[in-house]
Design a protein around this motif. Structure first.
Motif, PDB file in Angstrom:
ATOM      1  N   LEU A  21      -2.806   9.904  -4.159  1.00 52.90           N
ATOM      2  CA  LEU A  21      -1.798  10.101  -3.107  1.00 52.90           C
ATOM      3  C   LEU A  21      -0.411  10.348  -3.703  1.00 52.90           C
ATOM      4  O   LEU A  21       0.349  11.186  -3.223  1.00 52.90           O
ATOM      5  N   GLU A  75       0.835  -1.195   0.000  1.00 51.44           N
ATOM      6  CA  GLU A  75       0.000   0.000   0.000  1.00 51.44           C
ATOM      7  C   GLU A  75       0.867   1.242   0.000  1.00 51.44           C
ATOM      8  O   GLU A  75       1.987   1.237   0.498  1.00 51.44           O
ATOM      9  N   ALA A 133       1.830   4.807   1.236  1.00 49.81           N
ATOM     10  CA  ALA A 133       1.668   5.722   2.364  1.00 49.81           C
ATOM     11  C   ALA A 133       2.142   7.102   1.938  1.00 49.81           C
ATOM     12  O   ALA A 133       3.184   7.225   1.302  1.00 49.81           O
ATOM     13  N   PRO A 134       1.365   8.126   2.260  1.00 48.63           N
ATOM     14  CA  PRO A 134       1.801   9.476   1.915  1.00 48.63           C
ATOM     15  C   PRO A 134       3.161   9.775   2.536  1.00 48.63           C
ATOM     16  O   PRO A 134       3.516   9.216   3.563  1.00 48.63           O
ATOM     17  N   ASP A 164       4.550  13.175   2.547  1.00 53.75           N
ATOM     18  CA  ASP A 164       4.688  14.556   2.984  1.00 53.75           C
ATOM     19  C   ASP A 164       3.530  14.910   3.900  1.00 53.75           C
ATOM     20  O   ASP A 164       2.371  14.783   3.523  1.00 53.75           O
ATOM     21  N   SER A 199      -3.599  17.125   6.386  1.00 53.61           N
ATOM     22  CA  SER A 199      -2.759  17.507   5.250  1.00 53.61           C
ATOM     23  C   SER A 199      -2.958  16.548   4.076  1.00 53.61           C
ATOM     24  O   SER A 199      -3.015  16.972   2.917  1.00 53.61           O
ATOM     25  N   VAL A 200      -3.067  15.277   4.389  1.00 58.38           N
ATOM     26  CA  VAL A 200      -3.304  14.292   3.323  1.00 58.38           C
ATOM     27  C   VAL A 200      -4.633  14.578   2.628  1.00 58.38           C
ATOM     28  O   VAL A 200      -4.721  14.597   1.396  1.00 58.38           O
ATOM     29  N   THR A 248      -4.964  15.812  -1.229  1.00 58.28           N
ATOM     30  CA  THR A 248      -5.668  14.928  -2.154  1.00 58.28           C
ATOM     31  C   THR A 248      -6.813  15.679  -2.830  1.00 58.28           C
ATOM     32  O   THR A 248      -7.038  15.566  -4.032  1.00 58.28           O
ATOM     33  N   TRP A 252      -5.805   6.940   5.537  1.00 56.63           N
ATOM     34  CA  TRP A 252      -5.206   7.094   4.200  1.00 56.63           C
ATOM     35  C   TRP A 252      -5.855   6.150   3.207  1.00 56.63           C
ATOM     36  O   TRP A 252      -6.023   6.479   2.042  1.00 56.63           O
TER      37      TRP A 252
END
Ligand SMILES: [Zn+2]
Ligand SMILES: [Zn+2]
Lengths: 217, 218
Positions: free
Chosen positions: A190, A116, A118-119, A121, B43-44, B48, B12
């Motif tokens: 993402l 998967e 993962a971001p 930042d 932030s994510v 997005t 996420w």
């Protein structure tokens, strides 16, 4: 252009479709004109070559014309047109086999869930306003970021987020499952988010036309 | 970071569905709660959303310079051609079939029984550009047939396997023009029925053969 009444546009479109179906060929361009950019973008997402994409966009339009009588009003015309385009582009790619092993990963839904994404930042997000798109340089940066994505993510993202097909339509156009569309879309979004965050570091958006009080720094 | 019912990783995983409204009410409210308290996930979400909003903008759909003009031109070529063909398809086609059938009868069994010979004959004829088909005319070919057609021609062999290309590409791939829908281009400089036309009349595809035979038999 954005000010026109959508209901009126839809009615006009229905009318145009009927007339073209009844043999008024000369109205066909008026019918497809609002979608020509989307058709091109769909072809480009799959073929990644401007010349091929343009050619395929034209072919798709001609195909749509040749099959216009098969179009049923229950479907959205734009979606129908995009699906024809995707089909033409996939056929062309298979035919030309420009990239070895093409066609393998696209039809396989396994492995989407492995590793998967993962971001990366997590800094406070600095909003890139839509007005920034007025600048060609910004559009180009965004297009470049998109071009770095793997094919399966890029295709889903373009159809869903740029062509505005819904999830079901995207799945049908690409011949993949709805679950797969969702997984790939998440990942594409993402990854692009991280690429844009990195773009800030590289000064892509440094001279944005921010409104007063909207400065991110 | 505040302790939460949710771990960030779960958020996420769902953030894309959240934006698309593809999460149920319970999940949505848990996520809302999480976004309020977790800066990372906020932030994510913001990023997005920004991605979706930017790329979803019409302005991102750039086309090469001259794209519209070229498209319009290609459509115009094709549509003009189509209405010309459509207008004459049934009326003049049946009128034309009679002389060909007559020619077939005059030539005896030759044309209809010896397809292969004529096939080669036609192919070699067609190796030279004896007719004036515009090279960029959009045509249709299909599996298992050697003819190329104007899209919409009723004699396209297998519509399911149709492919679109230009006349030039079709000829390069060894296809020969359908005498029905492309007839207007097949006249050579010769008077009356050209050799090409006569030979074409004898070389017919599966579904066409019966028809020609039945006409010839009348
Ligand atoms: Zn979190
Ligand atoms: Zn034909």
């Amino acid at each position: 252009m954005t000010l026109t009444n959508p209901t009126h546009d839809a009615a006009r479109e229905q009318d145009l479709i009927l007339q073209v179906q009844r043999g008024q060929s000369e109205l066909f361009y008026e019918l497809v004109r609002p979608y020509e950019r989307r058709v091109y973008a769909a072809a480009l997402a799959i073929l990644r070559n401007e010349q091929d994409a343009e050619d395929t966009a034209q072919e798709a339009m001609l195909k749509a014309f040749a099959n216009i009588r098969q179009f049923r009003a229950e479907a959205r015309f734009s979606t129908w047109l995009i699906q024809i385009t995707v089909n033409q582009a996939l056929m062309r790619r298979r035919r030309e086999r420009t990239v070895p092993m093409e066609g393998l990963d696209n039809r396989r839904d396994v492995s989407d869930n492995e590793n998967e994404y993962a971001p990366r930042d997590f800094a406070d997000w600095r909003e890139i306003p839509s007005e920034a798109l007025e600048r060609k340089e910004v559009r180009q940066r965004l297009a470049e970021a998109l071009a770095t994505l793997d094919r399966k993510y890029r295709e889903v993202f373009v159809l869903r987020d740029m062509e505005h097909l819904n999830i079901q339509e995207t799945a049908e156009a690409l011949g993949i499952t709805v679950a797969s569309v969702k997984t790939r879309l998440l990942r594409a979004r993402l990854m692009l988010r991280d690429l844009l965050a990195a773009g800030w570091e590289q000064g892509w958006f440094s001279r944005l036309p921010f409104e007063k009080g909207n400065k991110p720094w | 970071m505040v302790e939460n019912t949710f771990r960030c990783e779960q958020v996420w995983r769902e953030v894309s569905n959240y934006i698309d409204g593809e999460v149920d009410a319970a999940l949505r409210s848990s996520m809302d709660e999480h976004f309020r308290t977790c800066k990372r996930c906020a932030s994510v979400l913001a990023g997005t959303r920004n991605v979706v909003q930017l790329y979803g903008d019409e302005r991102m759909l750039d086309v090469p310079a001259g794209f519209s003009r070229r498209l319009e031109k290609r459509l115009e070529n094709r549509l003009t051609h189509d209405s010309a063909v459509k207008g004459s398809r049934w009326s003049s086609w049946s009128a034309w079939l009679v002389p060909v059938a007559a020619m077939a009868l005059i030539a005896g069994g030759l044309l209809l029984t010896n397809n292969l010979t004529h096939w080669h004959f036609v192919r070699s004829q067609h190796a030279e550009p004896a007719y004036k088909i515009p090279p960029d005319l959009v045509v249709v070919v299909s599996d298992g047939a050697k003819l190329f057609h104007v899209p919409g021609c009723p004699f396209i062999h297998d519509k399911a396997s149709e492919r679109t290309m230009t006349a030039k590409e079709a000829m390069q791939e060894g296809y020969v023009p359908c005498t029905r829908c492309l007839r207007q281009y097949l006249k050579t400089g010769m008077s009356g029925h050209s050799a090409t036309e006569v030979a074409e009349g004898g070389r017919v595809e599966e579904e066409e053969r019966e028809e020609t035979l039945s006409v010839a038999g009348h």
